[in-house]
Design an enzyme around this catalytic site. Structure first.
Site, short mmCIF file in Angstrom:
data_model
loop_
_atom_site.label_atom_id
_atom_site.label_comp_id
_atom_site.label_asym_id
_atom_site.label_seq_id
_atom_site.Cartn_x
_atom_site.Cartn_y
_atom_site.Cartn_z
N CYS A 133 36.30 -26.12 -9.61
CA CYS A 133 36.34 -24.89 -10.38
C CYS A 133 37.77 -24.58 -10.79
O CYS A 133 38.61 -24.29 -9.95
CB CYS A 133 35.76 -23.72 -9.61
N ILE A 162 34.28 -17.37 -15.57
CA ILE A 162 33.46 -16.46 -14.75
C ILE A 162 34.18 -16.20 -13.42
O ILE A 162 34.17 -15.08 -12.92
CB ILE A 162 32.06 -17.06 -14.49
C1 LIG Z 1 29.11 -19.88 -18.08
C2 LIG Z 1 29.25 -21.10 -17.24
C3 LIG Z 1 29.27 -20.97 -15.85
C4 LIG Z 1 29.43 -22.09 -15.04
N1 LIG Z 1 29.43 -21.94 -13.68
C5 LIG Z 1 29.52 -23.04 -12.88
C6 LIG Z 1 29.44 -22.90 -11.46
O1 LIG Z 1 29.27 -21.82 -10.92
N2 LIG Z 1 29.56 -24.04 -10.72
C7 LIG Z 1 29.71 -25.29 -11.27
O2 LIG Z 1 29.77 -26.27 -10.55
N3 LIG Z 1 29.77 -25.43 -12.62
C8 LIG Z 1 29.68 -24.35 -13.43
N4 LIG Z 1 29.72 -24.50 -14.80
C9 LIG Z 1 29.89 -25.85 -15.37
C10 LIG Z 1 28.55 -26.46 -15.75
O3 LIG Z 1 27.71 -26.62 -14.64
C11 LIG Z 1 28.75 -27.83 -16.43
O4 LIG Z 1 29.36 -28.70 -15.53
C12 LIG Z 1 29.64 -27.73 -17.67
O5 LIG Z 1 29.35 -26.56 -18.39
C13 LIG Z 1 29.49 -28.94 -18.60
O6 LIG Z 1 28.16 -29.09 -19.06
P1 LIG Z 1 27.64 -28.49 -20.47
O7 LIG Z 1 28.59 -28.95 -21.51
O8 LIG Z 1 26.26 -29.05 -20.62
O9 LIG Z 1 27.63 -27.02 -20.32
C14 LIG Z 1 29.57 -23.38 -15.63
C15 LIG Z 1 29.54 -23.50 -17.01
C16 LIG Z 1 29.37 -22.39 -17.83
C17 LIG Z 1 29.34 -22.58 -19.32
#
Ligand SMILES: Cc1cc2nc3c(=O)[nH]c(=O)nc-3n(C[C@H](O)[C@H](O)[C@H](O)COP(=O)(O)O)c2cc1C
Ligand SMILES: Cc1cc2nc3c(=O)[nH]c(=O)nc-3n(C[C@H](O)[C@H](O)[C@H](O)COP(=O)(O)OP(=O)(O)OC[C@H]3O[C@@H](n4cnc5c(N)ncnc54)[C@H](O)[C@@H]3O)c2cc1C
Lengths: 318, 293
Positions: free
Chosen positions: A128, A70
């Site tokens: 990030c 993103i």
């Molecule tokens: C589409 C998308 C956007 C994300 N945007 C952010 C963000 O803006 N800031 C952040 O700290 N993590 C962001 N993440 C990471 C998630 O907060 C999380 O740490 C990561 O996806 C792992 O968890 P999950 O496997 O449950 O998704 C994003 C993840 C996804 C999939």
């Protein structure tokens, strides 16, 4: 029977949070769930200035997971405070603002402004992996390390992590959660650096740097070439990292990575997480956070656990 | 916008790789607008993980119909689902086609479908018919493009709605041999307002090749037709070009990979003249004036 937990001074009615970037600014989900039932909501990461984000395609599915690039798209902190915060303030749950900057001073400035706006907690996104180096060098002072092409992440470095958390600490009385990247050799020592600098909690993990190629066109499937892997595919690795970090630090650890069910969440809690964040699962089942809370309650009842605190870190190792 | 488990009424094979699935979804059916879509959870398991977007093909009372093509594992699994089983869907999502400019005396709509792009356009034609049933000269021209005759879909449905259907196939096995946008350009070039009778010029008319600037300028003063399109990217790009060239209002429905479908993941952006826009929320239908050439 209690499932309430604390992250430093932040009291949560239950240990289930929604992860930054996977729950929009919360309002997007109001038609699906009773938002007040969630332990805490975390906003999409906010920066000082608006960012337009990366070129599409920005998401692509992979086996039991997805990649995203993103690129921290957001309208900037001013917009967040004026347009998004009023809705969030009305919720009867804790609101955490996720913030990111190009340097320590930016994190500090963001923490200060959000504190002034009445936000009780910030999560520092120190991880990030998606920014193009020319867009915003994450750690400009490390740019000289030429082979790293200036795209190292703050939480890949102990000192940088310490510096950013410390800078934010000076500017806010609120709760600080340091969110770490898993793209490191030893995540426990980074967690320790955050603790030493005054973080109230550490959350891990963010996404794993990854890629995917279309073999017919031979092009990367993401416009940004690489992106972050999330979803069930990363859960076992995330769990191992949370377990390692939880042994090293005294502050509460928040477990993140591929949580889809209450059982997944319980694994993290047993490994040592005080709370969990649900990410990708929100896209697939917008009600999942509530279902996980119910599932945790059911487990606690079934196993006659009087307080969830007795479950945290209760992993049995001979 | 609802997140509901709905009953599958039927899931029928049409041709080699096409299917129509009917769902009992009263809430979604009650709110759906042409051009909107649903996100269907294909599997309770993690393969495939993400929901898949599908346009609402038709609304029949309390039911919605999806018209889909087997593309990969998600649609393959979907095609195996049986009547009586349940499907978890979120919808209706997106903005839908802007119908305001199509309304009114002497107006006409030109619907252009490329391949599977026909999916949201049947619902659109039905809606256009129902909002202007009394205007006798309200004409809906439908241009269906496909690779071969077998891949031409919904011809009958459009004809039953009283649409003037024209076909183009790449191999010439049905209708005009060539691209559907060539047919569209013929119509635009022969002058859509010049007839005054509400009739379109017969295709292959001599004027078709002449792009008389003066004629075009005259048309542009009062564009009586509106173009609605859905199909592959190159087709929509060409329509964007034609819309500008012939000063005709046009709306196209775009596709982009998306994870959620309701504006949370910020994944499905498309570059427009006003920066990135989300296909799921600000689209999938865009006015071509907004799009980059
Ligand atoms: C589409 C998308 C956007 C994300 N945007 C952010 C963000 O803006 N800031 C952040 O700290 N993590 C962001 N993440 C990471 C998630 O907060 C999380 O740490 C990561 O996806 C792992 O968890 P999950 O496997 O449950 O998704 C994003 C993840 C996804 C999939
Ligand atoms: C708003 C919208 C409406 C759509 N309406 C319809 C419809 O009515 N009927 C229909 O048959 N198809 C429709 N599609 C496309 C449909 O979503 C994809 O064909 C489907 O997701 C493929 O899933 P799969 O698992 O079978 O294929 P996969 O194995 O995931 O992929 C096969 C190929 O399908 C394409 N694809 C996959 N996911 C998407 C996606 N999210 N968006 C666009 N293309 C994708 C890619 O080209 C990919 O290479 C629509 C897409 C969008 C964005």
């Amino acid at each position: 029977m209690s499932i309430a937990v604390c992250l430093g001074g932040l009291k949560l009615k239950n240990p289930v949070l929604v992860a930054s970037g996977t729950f929009g600014y919360t309002e997007e989900f109001k038609g699906f769930v009773d938002l007040n039932k969630i332990g805490a909501v975390i906003s999409k990461t906010i920066t000082l200035e608006p960012r337009q984000g990366n070129a599409p395609p920005r998401v692509v599915e992979t086996p039991s997971g997805m990649l995203n690039s993103i690129g921290l798209e957001n309208d900037g902190v001013k917009h967040f405070i004026v347009e998004k915060l009023p809705f969030l303030r009305k919720l009867k749950t804790q609101v955490i603002a996720s913030i990111a900057g190009a340097r320590a001073a930016e994190y500090a400035e963001l923490a200060k402004r959000l504190d002034a706006a009445g936000v009780l907690a910030v999560e520092l996104n120190l991880s990030c992996p998606n920014l193009k180096s020319h867009q915003s060098p994450v750690i400009p002072w490390r740019a000289q390390a030429s082979h790293q092409k200036n795209n190292q992440l703050i939480s890949q470095d102990k000192k940088a992590t310490y510096g950013v958390v410390k800078a934010a600490r000076k500017m806010t009385k609120g709760v600080i959660i340091a969110k770490l990247t898993p793209n490191v050799t030893d995540i426990a020592e980074i967690a320790k650096a955050a603790e030493d600098a005054g973080a109230d909690s550490v959350s891990l993990v963010n996404t794993f740097l990854a890629m995917s190629i279309d073999v017919n066109s031979r092009r990367p499937k993401l416009g940004n070439i690489t992106g972050g892997l999330s979803g069930p595919a990363i859960k076992p690795i995330a769990l191992r990292m949370v377990w390692e970090a939880a042994q090293k630090v005294k502050i509460p650890v928040i477990g993140i990575g591929g949580i889809m069910t209450a059982e997944d969440a319980l694994e993290f809690i047993i490994a040592g997480a005080t709370a969990v964040e649900v990410g990708t699962a929100n896209f697939i089942n917008p009600r999942v956070s509530i279902e996980i809370i119910e599932g945790i309650k059911g487990y606690i009842r079934k196993h006659k656990i009087s307080n969830i605190k007795n479950l945290i870190g209760s992993i049995e190792i001979q | 916008m609802f997140c509901v488990k709905v009953k599958i009424i039927s899931n029928k094979k049409i041709g080699q790789k096409y299917f129509k699935i009917r769902l009992e979804a009263p809430k979604i059916a009650g709110e759906a607008l042409p051009g909107q879509f649903v996100m269907a959870r294909i599997s309770d398991d993690y393969e495939p993980l993400l929901r898949r977007p599908f346009s609402i093909h038709r609304v029949i009372g309390k039911e919605i119909e999806i018209f889909y093509e087997i593309k990969g594992k998600g649609t393959e699994i979907l095609s195996k689902k049986k009547a009586g089983e349940y499907l978890d869907v979120i919808g209706p999502l997106g903005n839908g086609f802007d119908l305001r400019r199509a309304k009114g005396e002497g107006r006409r709509a030109i619907i252009v479908a490329g391949g599977m792009g026909v999916a949201p356009l049947t619902f659109l034609a039905e809606k256009l018919r129902s909002i202007e049933p009394r205007i006798s000269n309200f004409e809906i021209a439908v241009l269906l493009g496909a690779r071969t005759k077998e891949q031409v879909s919904c011809e009958k449905e459009f004809k039953n709605l009283g649409c003037d259907v024209k076909i183009a196939t790449d191999d010439g096995s049905h209708g005009f041999k060539g691209r559907i946008t060539e047919l569209l350009e013929e119509i635009l070039a022969t002058g859509y307002t010049l007839t005054g009778t509400g009739r379109l010029y017969p295709y292959g008319h001599k004027q078709a090749t002449g792009k008389n600037k003066k004629q075009l300028a005259a048309c542009s003063l009062q564009p009586a037709a509106v173009v609605y399109a859905c199909g592959p990217k190159p087709m929509l790009k060409e329509i964007t070009r034609l819309a500008e060239c012939y000063h005709i209002p046009a709306w196209v429905s775009l596709e982009e990979y998306m994870a959620c479908g309701f504006g949370a993941c910020l994944g499905c952006v498309v570059q427009t003249k006003n920066g990135y826009k989300y296909v799921c929320k600000e689209g999938p239908v865009f006015n071509t004036e907004e799009l980059l050439p």
